[in-house]
Enzyme design. Structure first.
Site, PDB file in Angstrom:
ATOM      1  N   HIS A 371       0.724  -1.243  -0.021  1.00 26.06           N
ATOM      2  CA  HIS A 371       0.019   0.037   0.071  1.00 26.06           C
ATOM      3  C   HIS A 371       0.850   1.251  -0.043  1.00 26.06           C
ATOM      4  CE1 HIS A 371      -3.734   2.031  -0.186  1.00 26.06           C
ATOM      5  NE2 HIS A 371      -4.455   1.516   1.098  1.00 26.06           N
ATOM      6  N   ASP A 375      -2.367   2.378  -4.497  1.00 24.11           N
ATOM      7  CA  ASP A 375      -3.359   2.741  -3.810  1.00 24.11           C
ATOM      8  C   ASP A 375      -4.484   1.846  -4.063  1.00 24.11           C
ATOM      9  OD1 ASP A 375      -2.003   5.079  -2.864  1.00 24.11           O
ATOM     10  OD2 ASP A 375      -2.587   6.387  -4.638  1.00 24.11           O
TER      11      ASP A 375
END
Length: 408
Positions: A371, A375
């Site tokens: 992450h 995204d």
């Protein structure tokens, strides 16, 4: 002449290897190019061939870590090859065995004297035995004059009704260097990345229809090569990576490295554990090319012939836990990559199709991603793109012409 055999370098970043198994014994005669040992590096298990023929002297034990360039054995190249006939063993005359000295039997020890205290529980012990319905006669007291103490009562509780017998042994073996490196990388992936997993499901009916229609012709046309699921998934992944390039990138310190090619790492199980060979430039390969390359790499992994070069690099990984029966999992990223797709087993389940309940072969798919660099929009979009391609393979993966794509 004594030849010193040194450990060759399996790769630029490898500084030492571990002797996994000696395939010969000290003093054996070896032929040139004969495999004499299996050595583990942190990336692969490799065979070490003899550089010359002769009598070998081992200079390291199994499990030893040996630096690259260090002497691992000596070969006496001037030694003659022994004849094939086994030497005749000299007859041995056994010396008469001396009679064992006679041991006079000792009279059995007299039973310990008993008293009023023998097998009588103390008040604390009696309370415990009454609560557990244990009879004092089932316990041997260790207190004075055979009295049952509180400790005797407590220690008797787990033994009452507990199964006995059976094998309760254990063993300890040293992990191979490869297995230790895999463990290290998995822990690093968990600790050093912001790993998250997103899920979806795929209706496998369209792929099954294509495979059922063309798999026999594909096999006949391409020399027995099977048309499996991996070529469809690899094609779907390379398409999605081109749509969402952030998934095909990785972090290097404070920089992001993006790739315009798709080197797909394919997790396979080998005799030495998990191997992750790489299908290079998979976006340029046809269905036949992908199936042939995966088969080649899987055979090399199975036969222990996989090399460091086969597993170096890779921009994205596909792991198929479904072949072992896994229904759902959260695969761990293969660092320094930023994403891994997990395939799972195919199970017929009822789903809603145009307002009607139908039964279809369904597969759960999982995307684990870093992450820090990917995204939620990219990760979810990537997985949806994979799903769309797999559920419409002829149009999105085969250009509308299955026969042409399969080179039939």
């Amino acid at each position: 002449m004594i030849l010193e055999m040194k450990v060759p370098s399996p790769g630029e970043s490898i500084k030492e290897v571990e002797i996994a198994t000696w395939l010969v014994k000290d003093g054996d005669y070896v032929e040139k190019d004969q495999a004499i040992a299996e050595v583990d590096s942190d990336k692969a298990t490799l065979e070490l061939p003899a550089e010359a023929s002769g009598i070998i002297t081992l200079k390291a034990e199994e499990g030893d870590a040996v630096a690259v360039g260090a002497v691992v054995c000596l070969i006496d190249t001037s030694a003659a090859k022994p004849s094939g006939a086994a030497p005749v063993a000299e007859a041995k005359v056994e010396a008469p065995k001396a009679e064992a000295p006679k041991v006079e039997a000792k009279p059995a020890a007299a039973p310990a004297p008993t008293s009023y205290a023998t097998n009588t529980p103390s008040p604390a012990a009696k309370k415990i035995l009454d609560e557990k319905n244990i009879q004092p006669s089932d316990i041997v007291g260790t207190g004075k004059d055979g009295r049952i103490t509180k400790e005797d009562a407590v220690s008797a509780i787990p033994s009452m009704g507990t199964p006995t017998g059976g094998n309760r042994g254990s063993s300890r073996t040293k992990l191979s260097m490869l297995r230790r490196k895999v463990a290290e990388r998995l822990v690093a992936a968990k600790n050093e990345t912001a790993m998250l997993t997103t899920f979806n499901e795929v209706n496998m009916s369209p792929i099954n229809a294509v495979r059922n229609e063309y798999k026999d012709a594909f096999k006949a046309k391409h020399g027995g090569l099977g048309l499996g699921f991996m070529s469809f998934f690899t094609k779907a992944v390379t398409r999605a990576l081109q749509l969402y390039p952030d998934v095909n990138s990785m972090i290097d310190g404070t920089d992001k490295i993006a790739y315009d090619f798709c080197d797909i790492s394919v997790a396979v199980s080998g005799p030495k554990g998990l191997m992750v060979p790489v299908v290079r430039s998979a976006e340029t390969l046809s269905f036949r090319g992908i199936e042939a390359e995966i088969k080649r790499l899987a055979i090399r992994a199975r036969d222990g012939q996989i090399t460091v070069d086969d597993m170096t690099g890779g921009t994205f990984t596909i792991s198929n836990g479904g072949v072992f029966g896994s229904m759902l999992s959260t695969p761990i990223i293969n660092p320094p990559q930023s994403g891994i797709l997990g395939m799972h087993n195919i199970i017929e389940r009822p789903i809603a199709v145009n307002g009607q309940v139908e039964i279809h072969p369904m597969m759960y798919v999982a995307l684990s991603y870093d992450h820090r660099i990917i995204d939620g929009r990219e990760s979810v979009g990537f997985l949806v793109a994979v799903k769309e391609a797999l559920e419409n393979p002829v149009e999105l993966l085969m250009g509308g012409d299955a026969k042409k794509a399969l080179e039939l």
